[in-house]
Design an enzyme around this catalytic site. Structure first.
Site, short mmCIF file in Angstrom:
data_model
loop_
_atom_site.label_atom_id
_atom_site.label_comp_id
_atom_site.label_asym_id
_atom_site.label_seq_id
_atom_site.Cartn_x
_atom_site.Cartn_y
_atom_site.Cartn_z
N HIS A 116 -2.35 -1.81 -10.11
CA HIS A 116 -3.29 -1.26 -9.14
C HIS A 116 -4.54 -2.11 -9.13
O HIS A 116 -4.95 -2.61 -10.18
CB HIS A 116 -3.66 0.18 -9.51
CG HIS A 116 -4.20 0.95 -8.36
ND1 HIS A 116 -5.51 0.86 -7.97
CD2 HIS A 116 -3.59 1.77 -7.49
CE1 HIS A 116 -5.69 1.63 -6.92
NE2 HIS A 116 -4.54 2.18 -6.59
N ASP B 183 2.65 5.77 -6.72
CA ASP B 183 3.92 5.64 -5.99
C ASP B 183 5.14 5.60 -6.89
O ASP B 183 6.26 5.66 -6.40
CB ASP B 183 3.88 4.35 -5.15
CG ASP B 183 2.95 4.49 -3.97
OD1 ASP B 183 2.94 5.58 -3.37
OD2 ASP B 183 2.21 3.55 -3.67
N HIS C 293 0.88 -1.19 0.00
CA HIS C 293 0.00 0.00 0.00
C HIS C 293 0.91 1.23 0.00
O HIS C 293 1.62 1.47 -0.95
CB HIS C 293 -0.93 -0.10 1.21
CG HIS C 293 -2.04 0.91 1.24
ND1 HIS C 293 -2.35 1.74 0.20
CD2 HIS C 293 -2.94 1.22 2.22
CE1 HIS C 293 -3.37 2.50 0.52
NE2 HIS C 293 -3.75 2.21 1.75
N1 CMC Z 1 4.86 -6.39 -11.00
C1 CMC Z 1 4.74 -7.57 -11.66
N2 CMC Z 1 3.60 -8.22 -11.81
C2 CMC Z 1 2.50 -7.68 -11.28
C3 CMC Z 1 2.54 -6.46 -10.58
C4 CMC Z 1 3.78 -5.81 -10.46
N3 CMC Z 1 3.88 -4.64 -9.82
N4 CMC Z 1 1.30 -6.15 -10.14
C5 CMC Z 1 0.51 -7.15 -10.56
N5 CMC Z 1 1.24 -8.08 -11.25
C6 CMC Z 1 0.73 -9.27 -11.92
C7 CMC Z 1 0.40 -10.38 -10.94
O1 CMC Z 1 1.50 -11.26 -10.75
C8 CMC Z 1 -0.76 -11.05 -11.62
O2 CMC Z 1 -0.25 -11.83 -12.67
P1 CMC Z 1 -0.90 -13.28 -13.00
O3 CMC Z 1 -2.34 -12.98 -13.34
O4 CMC Z 1 -0.12 -13.81 -14.14
O5 CMC Z 1 -0.77 -14.08 -11.74
C9 CMC Z 1 -1.51 -9.90 -12.29
O6 CMC Z 1 -0.51 -8.90 -12.52
C10 CMC Z 1 -2.64 -9.34 -11.42
O7 CMC Z 1 -2.06 -8.90 -10.19
P2 CMC Z 1 -2.70 -9.05 -8.76
O8 CMC Z 1 -1.61 -9.19 -7.75
O9 CMC Z 1 -3.77 -10.10 -8.80
O10 CMC Z 1 -3.40 -7.65 -8.62
P3 CMC Z 1 -3.95 -7.05 -7.30
O11 CMC Z 1 -5.08 -6.18 -7.68
O12 CMC Z 1 -4.21 -8.11 -6.28
O13 CMC Z 1 -2.73 -6.20 -6.75
C11 CMC Z 1 -1.22 -4.45 -6.34
C12 CMC Z 1 -2.59 -4.82 -6.91
C13 CMC Z 1 -1.11 -2.92 -6.30
C14 CMC Z 1 -1.06 -4.98 -4.93
C15 CMC Z 1 -0.15 -5.05 -7.26
O14 CMC Z 1 -0.28 -4.55 -8.57
C16 CMC Z 1 1.27 -4.80 -6.74
O15 CMC Z 1 1.76 -5.57 -5.91
N6 CMC Z 1 1.95 -3.71 -7.23
C17 CMC Z 1 3.24 -3.36 -6.71
C18 CMC Z 1 3.08 -2.64 -5.39
C19 CMC Z 1 2.58 -1.23 -5.58
O16 CMC Z 1 3.05 -0.48 -6.43
N7 CMC Z 1 1.62 -0.84 -4.74
C20 CMC Z 1 1.07 0.52 -4.71
C21 CMC Z 1 -0.37 0.50 -5.10
S1 CMC Z 1 -0.94 2.14 -5.48
C22 CMC Z 1 -0.93 2.95 -3.99
C23 CMC Z 1 -2.26 3.01 -3.37
O17 CMC Z 1 -3.22 3.45 -4.00
O18 CMC Z 1 -2.32 2.59 -2.21
#
Ligand code: CMC
Length: 444
Positions: free
Chosen positions: A323, A379, A284
């Protein structure tokens, strides 16, 4: 319609037209149930009527991590993740970051309307005159270890505020609500700056009422022996824009934490301390800290292809990308990107910016990221600004917490006034053992 019998959802409430309802057939019994669709949602409780027998508990919906569950109605913030739109109370983030100030946005979030000139002056006066904290708050912060993470200090201290304002327990009292809103927004920069100075072993700097909100924060961070700290206008404005962009983001993890804890009717300081805790997590608010660490590790644009291979092989994540809601460029990232250059004009070039820009370009050219709709989020570039301002990475999330406080407060107020809300208590699907015989310790 299939099935022997049709049950109506929502306490027998009528179903208006075929287009506004959902028919569900339970193949275990052959019965069909009709559920009302309102605002693109069906009520999870309507599924409880779906049973195989009278003593059956009824169907539940299973949604770990709330990927498809609306937990509330809200009038605060609108996001269209596919179109990359973010609005506070109906005003676009682009307009607000262009024309408004963070304090005006905080007022808008909390009261629902932009203030008149008179209201704004009163609001600014109130915030300015509540920036001081009780000396015992200061002393309690001094008691932390010299290298305490400033976010840990902040979350503990926000929780501790409740002990200084016991009247805030009266969560339905309008005066107490207003005081909590003003105090939290006013004191957050003071606590954040104290945490920063603590890490450096520097004396804490008291607020300066002659300065505006972002200027005062810069003064509390950086003032040394000079009589009066004179902030650079461009840095103060960039900080104010960052504050506007981070002020609210509808039902994100920390807001959900504030609402979840707030639903117990605890005081607002304790509820907002839960928001600070949630924001601390690397997925987050902690992500901007991770972005800078990632850029440090990459070290040079030559290493980007190897790094991206590692991401695609799932050895690591591209921090600052992706995101839960935005499946398009995060509009906040676009605005921040424009401000990075302005800040670097004042503070000097950053080699990391070059790596960040190139990394973004290559990722957006790569199917792995485009197929998954992974774009830069808020971020990705914010850490570069914080670093240019001279902030250690550990302070990044603390700075995020300052403006998010107004969003948390606005959402908490909405929760408290919402008759549909009750204590947030999810169900579970139990998958553990049952009815085991206790074995004494020497027989195990
Ligand atoms: N790098 C590589 N792969 C990714 C990333 C990333 N940053 N984010 C998502 N993926 C992939 C993930 O592995 C999955 O692939 P597959 O379908 O092949 O398994 C697919 O994309 C969907 O991802 P998810 O994890 O199911 O998506 P989510 O909605 O659960 O997670 C997230 C969202 C923000 C936690 C995630 O994108 C992430 O970990 N990003 C990096 C951390 C980050 O930048 N966080 C700040 C969020 S914005 C600040 C805020 O508003 O709070």
């Amino acid at each position: 319609m299939a099935g022997e019998e049709t049950h109506k959802g929502r306490d027998g409430g009528g179903v208006a037209t075929a287009e506004e309802s959902l028919s569900v057939t339970d193949n275990r019994t052959g019965q069909t149930y009709e559920m009302e669709i309102t605002d693109g949602t069906v009520r999870a409780m309507d599924f409880r009527a779906i049973k195989v027998s009278e003593d059956d508990f009824g169907l539940m919906t299973y949604d770990p991590a709330f990927k498809n569950t609306a937990s509330t109605r809200s009038e605060v913030t609108y996001i269209d993740g596919d179109a990359g739109i973010l609005e506070y109370r109906g005003y676009s983030i682009e307009q607000l970051s262009e024309h408004s100030t963070y304090l005006e946005v905080a007022y808008l979030l909390i009261y629902g309307e932009l203030p008149t000139k008179q209201q704004y002056e009163r609001w600014e006066h109130d915030i300015t005159h509540h920036t001081y904290v009780h000396e015992n708050i200061k002393k309690s912060m001094e008691a932390f270890r010299y290298d305490a993470h400033p976010m840990g200090m902040l979350l503990a201290t926000v929780g501790a505020l409740s002990t200084f304002y016991p009247g805030s327990n009266n969560i339905n009292d309008e005066h107490e609500q207003c005081m909590a809103a003003v105090r939290l927004i006013a004191k957050m920069p003071t606590l954040a700056a104290f945490a920063y100075r603590h890490n450096l072993g520097l004396p804490y700097i008291y607020p300066d009422n002659d300065l505006n909100y972002p200027e005062n924060f810069l003064s509390m961070l950086f003032k040394m022996a000079e009589w009066k700290y004179e902030p650079d206008d461009r840095l103060a404005r960039a900080l104010d824009v960052l504050f506007i962009l981070h002020a609210d983001h509808e039902q994100n993890a920390s807001t959900n934490a504030v609402r979840g804890v707030g639903s117990t009717q605890v005081d607002p300081y304790s509820a907002i301390a839960a928001g600070v805790s949630a924001l601390y997590g690397p997925l987050h608010g902690g992500a901007n800290e991770q972005v800078l660490r990632m850029l440090d590790r990459i070290g040079s644009t030559d290493n980007i292809p190897d790094f991206l291979e590692g991401v695609k092989n799932r050895e690591e994540r591209l921090m600052g990308f992706g995101h839960r809601v935005y499946k398009n460029y995060d509009p906040r990232a676009r605005i921040i990107k424009r401000h990075v250059d302005q800040v670097l004009d004042v503070t000097g070039k950053s080699p990391k910016l070059e790596i960040a820009v190139e990394l973004e370009k290559r990722a957006l050219d790569d199917e792995f990221f485009t197929e998954r709709k992974l774009y830069p989020n808020v971020d990705y570039y914010s850490g570069l600004i914080y670093e240019a301002l001279g902030m250690p990475t550990a302070m990044f999330t603390v700075i995020f917490a300052i403006p998010r406080t107004s969003g948390w407060v606005a959402q908490w107020l909405e929760l408290v006034g919402d008759d549909e809300q009750a204590i947030a208590r999810p169900r579970q699907v139990y998958s553990g053992y049952r009815e085991r015989e206790y074995v004494s310790i020497d027989e195990r």
